[in-house]
Design an enzyme around this catalytic site. Structure first.
Site, short mmCIF file in Angstrom:
data_model
loop_
_atom_site.label_atom_id
_atom_site.label_comp_id
_atom_site.label_asym_id
_atom_site.label_seq_id
_atom_site.Cartn_x
_atom_site.Cartn_y
_atom_site.Cartn_z
N ILE A 18 32.03 21.60 11.10
CA ILE A 18 33.16 20.71 11.35
C ILE A 18 33.89 21.07 12.64
CG2 ILE A 18 33.56 19.78 9.05
CD1 ILE A 18 35.42 22.84 10.33
N TYR A 21 43.17 33.95 15.57
CA TYR A 21 43.43 33.39 14.23
C TYR A 21 44.87 32.89 14.11
CZ TYR A 21 43.80 33.53 9.07
OH TYR A 21 44.01 33.23 7.74
N LYS A 27 46.21 29.10 13.47
CA LYS A 27 47.01 28.77 12.29
C LYS A 27 48.36 28.17 12.66
CE LYS A 27 44.11 29.90 9.08
NZ LYS A 27 43.41 28.79 8.38
#
Length: 303
Positions: A74, A164, A168
């Site tokens: 994805i 990360y 986020k």
């Protein structure tokens, strides 16, 4: 099986393991038809296999539910589109998407390479965008639907996961943008910041005082996918679920301001910034000090 999501079609990315798997199983148990997407990679994004998604489909079918597997990546536009097309092809509609897929490549910022930055941003942030993009076009036409992104408490910052944390934080802004842009079409968007025992959380360098299981997170997601949550107008929110605790994060807002009618100079900023405007302390900094002290003592700090 329940009927909390009876008649709905839900697509879940990263649904082969951990929280994503729990969400897919819970949605199916509550009556939803589920598109199970998982590229089937290791925690660092390597070694893809389609067997992971197919195994969850078999679990759902064995329990009497309906599901189809999509093993696409994805992080590509085509992959996100195929997740949505699988729902339309198999079930004729799409009522909710839940973007859980993610990988980790930890490194201190000053050592992080492009090869460690790009895949993490691509999987988490772009992977949420590709599915949101394809799903929102369908939901706009239906004038209903729910988008759910997965963020983390690490959107506040991280010592060795700048990639990360950046992803986020981006997901939160993407969710809020979706909530604003799609509100008039009857589509909601929210984010979940879970604290649960998974293969990712196993490497957290501290003892988490508040932590639950993937099934706790799945219960919240099922509610957010439900008609009840839409009727309550829940959109643009970020929720943490950690075992018995559910919390909502504050919306961004200014804390304090100062004004210089004649314009700012370094001298006037030096006069006003420390006192009149000040700072908003970082909770993560105090945790960092505790972590460093515990590391020197050979133990793990509590959080």
């Amino acid at each position: 099986m329940g009927n909390f999501l009876a008649g709905k079609v839900v697509a879940v990315t990263g649904a082969g393991r951990g929280i994503g798997r729990a969400v897919a199983l819970a949605a199916a148990a509550e009556g939803a038809k589920v598109v199970v997407n998982d590229y089937g990679v290791a925690m660092d994004g390597a070694s893809p296999t389609s067997e992971v998604a197919e195994a969850v489909v078999k679990e759902i079918e064995a329990a009497g539910g309906e599901a189809v597997a999509v093993a696409d990546d994805i992080s590509t536009m085509a992959g996100g589109q195929r997740v949505v097309e699988a729902a339309l092809s198999a079930y004729g509609r799409l009522d909710g998407v839940v973007c859980v897929a993610g990988i980790l490549r930890e490194r201190m910022l000053f050592n992080m390479t492009e090869e460690e930055w790009d895949p993490v941003i691509a999987t988490h942030l772009k992977g949420t965008f590709t599915v949101f993009r394809a799903a929102s076009a369908v939901m706009r036409g239906q004038r209903s639907g729910t988008l759910i992104g997965f963020t983390s408490g690490n959107h506040q910052g991280s010592v060795s996961q700048a990639n990360y944390s950046a992803a986020k934080g981006g997901i939160i802004s993407l969710v809020r943008s979706a909530a604003l842009g799609l509100h008039k079409y009857g589509v909601t968007a929210n984010a979940v910041a879970p604290v649960a025992r998974t293969r990712m959380s196993a490497n957290v360098p501290m003892e988490l005082a508040e932590i639950g299981e993937p099934e706790d997170v799945a219960a919240l997601v099922v509610y957010l996918l439900s008609d009840g949550a839409q009727e309550q107008g829940i959109t643009g929110q970020v929720y943490t679920v950690a075992g018995p605790k559910i919390a909502v994060w504050a919306q961004p807002r200014e804390l304090r301001a100062a004004y210089a009618p004649g314009g700012w100079t370094p001298e006037t900023i030096a006069q006003f910034l420390p006192g009149a405007v000040g700072v908003d302390p970082m909770p993560m900094l105090s945790q960092l000090v505790a972590m460093e002290s515990a590391a020197r003592a050979g133990s793990r700090p509590n959080a």
